[in-house]
Design a protein around this motif. Structure first.
Motif, PDB file in Angstrom:
ATOM      1  N   VAL A 229       0.865  -1.184   0.000  1.00  0.00           N
ATOM      2  CA  VAL A 229       0.000   0.000   0.000  1.00  0.00           C
ATOM      3  C   VAL A 229       0.897   1.229   0.000  1.00  0.00           C
ATOM      4  N   ASP A 230       0.831   2.034  -1.060  1.00  0.00           N
ATOM      5  CA  ASP A 230       1.720   3.186  -1.198  1.00  0.00           C
ATOM      6  C   ASP A 230       1.386   4.302  -0.209  1.00  0.00           C
ATOM      7  N   SER A 231       0.123   4.604  -0.062  1.00  0.00           N
ATOM      8  CA  SER A 231      -0.290   5.682   0.842  1.00  0.00           C
ATOM      9  C   SER A 231      -1.371   5.154   1.777  1.00  0.00           C
ATOM     10  N   PRO A 232      -0.982   4.396   2.768  1.00  0.00           N
ATOM     11  CA  PRO A 232      -1.980   3.767   3.634  1.00  0.00           C
ATOM     12  C   PRO A 232      -2.750   4.779   4.480  1.00  0.00           C
ATOM     13  N   SER A 233      -4.000   4.466   4.731  1.00  0.00           N
ATOM     14  CA  SER A 233      -4.814   5.289   5.613  1.00  0.00           C
ATOM     15  C   SER A 233      -4.469   4.985   7.065  1.00  0.00           C
ATOM     16  N   ALA A 234      -4.936   5.847   7.958  1.00  0.00           N
ATOM     17  CA  ALA A 234      -4.704   5.613   9.382  1.00  0.00           C
ATOM     18  C   ALA A 234      -5.302   4.281   9.816  1.00  0.00           C
ATOM     19  N   GLU A 235      -6.466   3.946   9.282  1.00  0.00           N
ATOM     20  CA  GLU A 235      -7.108   2.689   9.642  1.00  0.00           C
ATOM     21  C   GLU A 235      -6.287   1.491   9.177  1.00  0.00           C
ATOM     22  N   GLN A 236      -5.696   1.586   7.984  1.00  0.00           N
ATOM     23  CA  GLN A 236      -4.878   0.485   7.482  1.00  0.00           C
ATOM     24  C   GLN A 236      -3.612   0.291   8.320  1.00  0.00           C
ATOM     25  N   VAL A 237      -2.993   1.402   8.722  1.00  0.00           N
ATOM     26  CA  VAL A 237      -1.807   1.329   9.570  1.00  0.00           C
ATOM     27  C   VAL A 237      -2.169   0.735  10.932  1.00  0.00           C
ATOM     28  N   MET A 238      -3.308   1.174  11.466  1.00  0.00           N
ATOM     29  CA  MET A 238      -3.761   0.672  12.762  1.00  0.00           C
ATOM     30  C   MET A 238      -4.002  -0.830  12.703  1.00  0.00           C
ATOM     31  N   ARG A 239      -4.647  -1.275  11.621  1.00  0.00           N
ATOM     32  CA  ARG A 239      -4.952  -2.689  11.482  1.00  0.00           C
ATOM     33  C   ARG A 239      -3.672  -3.516  11.383  1.00  0.00           C
TER      34      ARG A 239
END
Length: 521
Positions: free
Chosen positions: A348-358
């Motif tokens: 994921v090039d520009s992950p969202s906060a939710e993706q990083v959290m997960r």
């Protein structure tokens, strides 16, 4: 001389320091040498410690010796080293809670109990291993590898505070702090042959404790004798304005109660045996040592009667609803945004906060933590809150009422601390429900907020491993359990010819052949 220092009680070490027959630097170094000799790492040794602060401990010890030389010790225990469970914030020392998600985190402040230790002059040897975020009954759920029981390195030391208990049983420290949410001081004490105390809820500050379940967690002493527990309890206990749950009234005199109990006279004391927490389902050797301890209490003058607390049979189910709900809420703060571990999702090039959290929570939390978060989140969800969490809280009230009714009849309540002795590493990892049953006898005290103590009752016939005797007292009457505990301890030591730990085979401290009860053969 080094071995002698590591095997002495904290009270004796304090007396030696006061008399000038030893120094804090000498006894701190002796314990650091012992840690180096027996603690090992995840794959060898006891593995009681996650972090050892030799430099800091020796510096604190040198400062203590200077105060002693000047005739101005900071406290009676000034210079006696201590270990601290890794769930308590320590300024300048890592605090990981046994989890990868906090790997490398160094708090900028001290927990109140740690600040009180420093102010009293106790050198902090290091931080002890634990089940991740205190979730477990065996210290096998640490992200940094399990701790082993010094009685048998192939067995568990109890949990979640197995590191603190094992450090005491292996003579790596004379004192330790633990935390008890459902038995995590008392149950490790039972299976390692040490003394563990859960104070009255609010009697010892929880400020700086990384919470698992706010309404259940309690900091308390881990020691080798009842008197040592009383000394440490008085040192760290008392009101703290930083903790909204702290009880704003002075502690009873715990040291006096322990010294009085050690004289062996329990005349007029009424002891209630909880019928729901003994007998069927308990290992035969554990039950036998419990019954022998009751006989010693009767010989000391106590009146022993059977007491029924019917709602205690629902305590385990109640706890395993309330605790995951509170844990789910507390662990929500580990979001990869403010501190601790941060993992970026792959591809994921520009992950969202939710993706990083997960991604971070998936990598940072272990299986048991995930299990309890899922259970707690489900129980708190819309449509289930009242059916599960609300109902559990109502049963909790009934359990507290059973305690109140029982304490109208007796001064203290007693039971075996744990239903079995220490089981083998890995034996119950694939069966969470079997693991949870280890807390069967300790959980009611946390639900009601009353104090509890575990002390060694002897060795079970089946395996020669320690069993524990639990004493429960009314809230704010912690002195009662110290009096009864010290009296029983004195009677047992007289019978065995010394402390039970002297007979731990894995420590090369055995004085000679012993029978199954821990008495000299």
């Amino acid at each position: 001389m080094s071995a002698d220092l590591t095997r002495r009680t904290a009270a004796d070490l304090a007396a030696d320091l006061a008399a000038g027959t030893t120094t804090s630097v000498a006894l701190t170094q002796a314990h650091l040498d012992r840690i180096a000799a027996v603690d090992g790492g995840p794959d060898a040794g006891v593995h009681a410690f996650l972090h050892v602060d030799a430099e800091g401990a020796l510096a604190a010890a040198a400062a203590s010796d200077e105060r002693r030389a000047a005739g101005s010790p900071a406290s009676a225990l000034d210079g006696v080293p201590i270990a601290v469970k890794d769930v308590l914030a320590t300024r300048g020392l890592p605090t990981t809670c046994g989890s990868r998600i906090l790997e490398g985190w160094v708090p900028p402040y001290d927990a109140t109990v740690v600040a009180r230790l420093r102010a009293a002059g106790l050198p902090i040897l290091g931080k002890t291993n634990m089940d991740e975020f205190a979730m477990g009954s065996s210290t096998e759920h640490s992200a940094y590898g399990p701790t082993r029981n010094p009685w048998d390195l192939e067995r568990i030391p109890g949990g979640s505070g197995g590191g603190s208990a094992a450090a005491l049983a292996a003579f790596e420290a004379p004192l330790a702090l633990g935390t008890d949410t459902g038995g995590s001081i008392r149950q490790p004490g039972a299976v390692t042959g040490t003394v563990g105390v859960k104070p009255t809820y609010g009697g010892v500050s929880r400020y700086g404790l990384v919470a698992m379940a706010n309404s259940l967690d309690q900091v308390g002493p881990v020691t080798r004798t009842v008197l040592d527990s009383a000394l440490l309890h008085e040192l760290v206990g008392g009101h703290d304005p930083l903790d909204s749950t702290s009880v704003d009234q002075p502690l009873p005199s715990l040291v006096d109660a322990a010294r009085r109990g050690a004289e062996g006279d329990l005349s007029g004391v009424r002891v209630g045996v909880i019928s729901e927490l003994s007998g069927e389902g308990y290992q035969a050797g554990v039950q036998a040592r419990f019954e022998e301890s009751l006989e010693l209490l009767v010989k000391a003058g106590a009146e022993v009667v059977e007491v029924s607390c019917p709602t205690f049979v629902h305590a385990l189910a109640t706890y395993y609803l309330i605790m995951p709900c509170e844990a789910s809420s507390n662990l929500a703060k580990f979001d990869a945004m403010r501190y601790g571990l941060r993992v970026l999702p792959e591809g994921v090039d520009s992950p969202s906060a939710e993706q990083v959290m997960r991604a971070t929570r998936d990598a940072g939390f272990g299986d048991e933590v995930k299990r309890r978060i899922i259970l707690g989140t489900y129980a708190l969800s819309s449509g289930y809150y009242d059916a599960y969490y609300g109902t559990a809280q109502r049963v909790r009230t009934l359990i507290a009422r059973d305690f109140a009714a029982a304490f109208e009849k007796v001064d203290v309540l007693v039971s075996p601390t744990a239903p079995t002795t220490a089981f083998k590493l890995g034996e119950k990892l694939d069966d969470p429900l079997a693991m949870y049953l280890n807390d069967l006898a300790t959980i009611p005290a946390n639900l009601a907020g009353v104090p509890g103590m575990s002390l060694p009752s002897g060795l079970a016939d089946e395996d020669g491993l320690p069993a524990g005797f639990q004493i429960l007292a009314p809230a704010l009457a912690d002195d009662r359990m110290y009096r009864v505990g010290a009296a029983l301890e004195a009677a047992l030591h007289e019978r065995w010819g010394g402390p039970l730990l002297d007979r731990a085979p894995a420590l090369a401290a055995q004085a000679g052949p012993t029978d199954a009860n821990g008495a000299s053969a």
